[in-house]
Design an enzyme around this catalytic site. Structure first.
Site, PDB file in Angstrom:
ATOM      1  N   GLU A   1       0.897  -1.079  -0.152  1.00  0.00           N
ATOM      2  CA  GLU A   1      -0.051  -0.038  -0.217  1.00  0.00           C
ATOM      3  C   GLU A   1       1.120   1.263   0.066  1.00  0.00           C
ATOM      4  OE1 GLU A   1      -2.659  -0.027   3.194  1.00  0.00           O
ATOM      5  OE2 GLU A   1      -3.471  -1.976   2.967  1.00  0.00           O
TER       6      GLU A   1
ATOM      7  N   ASP B   1      -5.167   8.588  10.145  1.00  0.00           N
ATOM      8  CA  ASP B   1      -4.002   8.306  10.548  1.00  0.00           C
ATOM      9  C   ASP B   1      -3.605   8.903  11.811  1.00  0.00           C
ATOM     10  OD1 ASP B   1      -3.302   6.552   8.511  1.00  0.00           O
ATOM     11  OD2 ASP B   1      -3.768   8.421   7.313  1.00  0.00           O
TER      12      ASP B   1
ATOM     13  N   TYR C   1     -10.862  -4.766   3.943  1.00  0.00           N
ATOM     14  CA  TYR C   1      -9.778  -4.176   4.923  1.00  0.00           C
ATOM     15  C   TYR C   1     -10.549  -3.962   6.128  1.00  0.00           C
ATOM     16  CZ  TYR C   1      -5.688  -1.445   6.555  1.00  0.00           C
ATOM     17  OH  TYR C   1      -4.786  -0.984   7.314  1.00  0.00           O
TER      18      TYR C   1
END
Length: 276
Positions: free
Chosen positions: A51, A62, A177
């Protein structure tokens, strides 16, 4: 037709009796010139799928490690055209390793979804994870990517219940995911029991491979998750190495990824037979 490097790689890992190792780094961290060596280190260390993060000023999912990587990358002048140049060069050097772009809607859509999808196709990108476009609002990027033969990889979280899961799976491909923690990357470690329950739930709902990420930081943890999931995603721990070593990070990245891969290999009955 959708690219098949992802399905081929997951099938090869399944045949080998182990989970796929999926690694994340930020494009242009610390600079665009440094990124090819880091990508090579990921492959040389044993990453199955890579990725490549598209740096963004407001990476809401994040944690500090990747946020700092975004700032380093953007501060060194990384632009979208550089990311596609990196992807193109990677594909020429590593024709069989799947490459997924991961990022946020603004850089992907600012020039139009068709432009972005066409650039992905031309660069040999296999899939895209767009963190901040929920499936219910995906009128642009998903259709454009599918039309270009690019996998749209969706995210499921600990709060994705049985009512919403069909919407997440609708139009998803490549792999699903599973975000193992209700939070940002790199700050919490996933509880193994919760991961096992989530993977079982997701496997009952889809035939897509299930990859688990967010909060996976060690070889031991990767091995534990790899016993139940089809893929294990490690990002912040690698980005931390890059943050510590800068333009000399590549060999340290390779060694860490090799340790992760070794732990996943050890789950394989083929590996255990060979070792015996």
């Amino acid at each position: 037709m959708t690219t098949d490097r992802l399905s081929a790689r997951f099938a090869a890992c399944k045949t080998a009796g182990r989970a796929a190792l999926i690694t994340f780094v930020t494009a242009g961290d610390p600079t665009v010139a440094d990124t090819p060596a880091i990508l090579d280190a990921l492959v040389d260390g044993g990453a199955d799928i890579i990725e490549l993060g598209m740096p963004f000023t407001d990476p809401m999912a994040d944690g500090p490690a990747i946020e700092l990587a975004n700032l380093r990358s953007l501060g060194s002048g990384t632009r979208t055209k550089d990311i596609f140049a990196l992807a193109t060069a990677f594909r020429a050097k590593h024709p069989d390793t799947p490459l997924v772009l991961m990022g946020y809607a603004n850089p992907m859509l600012v020039r139009g979804s068709e432009w972005f999808a066409d650039q992905c196709k031309a660069a040999g990108v296999d899939g895209v994870i767009c963190v901040d476009v929920p499936p219910e609002e995906d009128a642009e990027i998903g259709p454009a990517l599918r039309a270009a033969g690019i996998h749209l990889i969706r995210l499921a979280t600990p709060t994705t219940d049985a009512v919403r899961l069909p919407a997440v799976l609708n139009g998803a491909s490549g792999f699903l995911y599973h975000v193992a923690v209700a939070g940002i990357t790199g700050k919490q470690q996933a509880a193994q029991a919760a991961v096992e329950q989530a993977v079982a739930k997701l496997k009952a709902a889809t035939s897509l491979p299930i990859a688990v990420g967010f909060g996976v930081r060690s070889a031991e943890q990767a091995a534990a998750i790899g016993r139940v999931a089809d893929g294990v995603v490690v990002g912040s721990a690698i980005v931390d190495i890059i943050g510590s070593h800068g333009d000399t990070a590549a060999p340290f990245v390779k060694d860490f990824v090799a340790a992760l891969r070794g732990a996943l290999n050890a789950n394989s009955p083929h590996f255990r037979e060979t070792a015996a």
